[in-house]
Design a protein around this motif. Structure first.
Motif, PDB file in Angstrom:
ATOM      1  N   PRO A   1     -58.550  14.395 -27.800  1.00 53.47           N
ATOM      2  CA  PRO A   1     -59.366  15.649 -27.093  1.00 53.47           C
ATOM      3  C   PRO A   1     -60.100  16.358 -27.921  1.00 53.47           C
ATOM      4  O   PRO A   1     -59.922  16.573 -28.925  1.00 53.47           O
ATOM      5  CB  PRO A   1     -58.053  16.460 -26.464  1.00 53.47           C
ATOM      6  CG  PRO A   1     -56.679  15.440 -26.408  1.00 53.47           C
ATOM      7  CD  PRO A   1     -56.978  14.516 -27.973  1.00 53.47           C
ATOM      8  N   ASN A   2     -61.471  16.590 -27.585  1.00 54.88           N
ATOM      9  CA  ASN A   2     -62.398  17.559 -28.263  1.00 54.88           C
ATOM     10  C   ASN A   2     -61.804  18.653 -28.628  1.00 54.88           C
ATOM     11  O   ASN A   2     -60.895  19.293 -27.812  1.00 54.88           O
ATOM     12  CB  ASN A   2     -63.390  17.335 -27.145  1.00 54.88           C
ATOM     13  CG  ASN A   2     -64.705  18.463 -27.937  1.00 54.88           C
ATOM     14  OD1 ASN A   2     -64.625  19.362 -28.523  1.00 54.88           O
ATOM     15  ND2 ASN A   2     -65.833  18.254 -27.280  1.00 54.88           N
ATOM     16  N   SER A   3     -62.243  19.109 -29.725  1.00 49.33           N
ATOM     17  CA  SER A   3     -61.280  20.286 -30.360  1.00 49.33           C
ATOM     18  C   SER A   3     -61.816  21.572 -29.795  1.00 49.33           C
ATOM     19  O   SER A   3     -60.816  22.438 -29.820  1.00 49.33           O
ATOM     20  CB  SER A   3     -61.663  20.436 -31.922  1.00 49.33           C
ATOM     21  OG  SER A   3     -63.040  20.531 -31.979  1.00 49.33           O
ATOM     22  N   ASN A  61     -64.790  12.073 -27.446  1.00 51.11           N
ATOM     23  CA  ASN A  61     -65.152  10.911 -27.662  1.00 51.11           C
ATOM     24  C   ASN A  61     -63.984   9.827 -27.652  1.00 51.11           C
ATOM     25  O   ASN A  61     -62.890  10.219 -27.934  1.00 51.11           O
ATOM     26  CB  ASN A  61     -65.423  10.890 -29.429  1.00 51.11           C
ATOM     27  CG  ASN A  61     -66.748  11.594 -29.530  1.00 51.11           C
ATOM     28  OD1 ASN A  61     -67.808  11.622 -28.808  1.00 51.11           O
ATOM     29  ND2 ASN A  61     -66.898  12.418 -30.656  1.00 51.11           N
ATOM     30  N   SER A  62     -64.212   8.708 -26.850  1.00 49.98           N
ATOM     31  CA  SER A  62     -63.117   7.640 -26.518  1.00 49.98           C
ATOM     32  C   SER A  62     -63.275   6.303 -26.849  1.00 49.98           C
ATOM     33  O   SER A  62     -64.387   5.984 -26.561  1.00 49.98           O
ATOM     34  CB  SER A  62     -62.460   8.105 -25.157  1.00 49.98           C
ATOM     35  OG  SER A  62     -63.822   7.724 -24.111  1.00 49.98           O
ATOM     36  N   PHE A  63     -62.018   5.748 -27.197  1.00 49.47           N
ATOM     37  CA  PHE A  63     -62.271   4.243 -27.262  1.00 49.47           C
ATOM     38  C   PHE A  63     -62.007   3.638 -25.954  1.00 49.47           C
ATOM     39  O   PHE A  63     -61.149   4.115 -25.137  1.00 49.47           O
ATOM     40  CB  PHE A  63     -61.078   3.740 -28.236  1.00 49.47           C
ATOM     41  CG  PHE A  63     -61.400   4.051 -29.815  1.00 49.47           C
ATOM     42  CD1 PHE A  63     -62.029   2.979 -30.504  1.00 49.47           C
ATOM     43  CD2 PHE A  63     -61.098   5.214 -30.197  1.00 49.47           C
ATOM     44  CE1 PHE A  63     -62.350   3.385 -31.677  1.00 49.47           C
ATOM     45  CE2 PHE A  63     -61.482   5.606 -31.639  1.00 49.47           C
ATOM     46  CZ  PHE A  63     -62.003   4.531 -32.320  1.00 49.47           C
ATOM     47  N   ASN A 106     -61.713  13.317 -38.787  1.00 51.35           N
ATOM     48  CA  ASN A 106     -62.507  14.423 -38.168  1.00 51.35           C
ATOM     49  C   ASN A 106     -61.842  14.936 -36.885  1.00 51.35           C
ATOM     50  O   ASN A 106     -62.398  15.367 -35.826  1.00 51.35           O
ATOM     51  CB  ASN A 106     -63.962  14.291 -37.977  1.00 51.35           C
ATOM     52  CG  ASN A 106     -64.610  14.003 -39.348  1.00 51.35           C
ATOM     53  OD1 ASN A 106     -64.351  14.908 -40.318  1.00 51.35           O
ATOM     54  ND2 ASN A 106     -65.543  13.385 -39.217  1.00 51.35           N
ATOM     55  N   GLU A 107     -60.641  14.383 -36.650  1.00 47.45           N
ATOM     56  CA  GLU A 107     -59.868  14.670 -35.554  1.00 47.45           C
ATOM     57  C   GLU A 107     -60.619  14.399 -33.905  1.00 47.45           C
ATOM     58  O   GLU A 107     -60.741  15.164 -33.125  1.00 47.45           O
ATOM     59  CB  GLU A 107     -59.333  16.018 -35.205  1.00 47.45           C
ATOM     60  CG  GLU A 107     -58.080  16.216 -36.504  1.00 47.45           C
ATOM     61  CD  GLU A 107     -57.494  17.580 -36.344  1.00 47.45           C
ATOM     62  OE1 GLU A 107     -57.718  18.462 -35.604  1.00 47.45           O
ATOM     63  OE2 GLU A 107     -56.559  17.654 -37.288  1.00 47.45           O
TER      64      GLU A 107
END
Length: 169
Positions: free
Chosen positions: A57-59, A80-82, A163-164
């Motif tokens: 999940p977005n930070s 951002n997702s696979f 960068n998580e």
């Protein structure tokens, strides 16, 4: 740079900030490869043999919202997702207006272009048969510009985990 196994272990250590889904059908990657008519590069094959897509999940998204459980789709949209293997097939075959026609782009660029990642800006990343990671950037004239982002999948995955969930576009 870490290898794919080390990166997958790092994903597991993210605990609640990890929405990666274990592949339930061990033949799913092979079936997807057959539908697309190409063999995935080794690192991508290894990743999808363990995970059927997912995201960190977005930070900027609060832990409260993440833990709530009702906002999964919204959290995914903002992160951002696979892509899942089904979504790879979906985006590859999509021929709707305002969508990238990957088969046409492959003919124009003389290389396979397989979508596998969606940015939080709703841009798609693709891999090529030689493992390069490219960003599909839509231009004003409805043309697609292909921007080279990474030499290989492991480089992208390393940045993503380090960068998580964030990547440089």
């Amino acid at each position: 740079m870490k290898n794919t196994s080390e990166l997958i272990l790092a994903l597991n250590n993210l605990k609640k900030r990890n929405y990666f889904f274990i592949t339930e059908n061990l033949q799913a990657t092979e079936q997807t490869e057959k539908k697309l008519g190409l063999k995935f590069p080794n690192a991508i094959n290894k990743f999808y043999s363990i995970y059927n897509g997912g995201f960190i999940p977005n930070s900027l998204i609060s832990e409260k919202k993440i833990n709530d459980g009702r906002f999964y789709d919204e959290i995914e949209w903002e992160s951002n997702s696979f892509l899942s293997l089904d979504d790879i097939i979906y985006y590859y075959n999509l021929e709707e207006e305002n969508a990238i026609n990957f088969k046409h782009e492959e003919l124009s660029n003389s290389k396979r272009l397989i979508p596998f990642f969606k940015s939080k800006e709703q841009e798609l990343l693709v891999f090529t048969e030689n493992s390069f990671i490219l960003l599909a950037k839509e231009m004003d004239n409805n043309q697609i510009s292909w921007i080279h982002l990474h030499q290989n999948f492991e480089s992208l995955l390393n940045e993503y985990i380090k960068n998580e969930g964030e990547i440089s576009l």
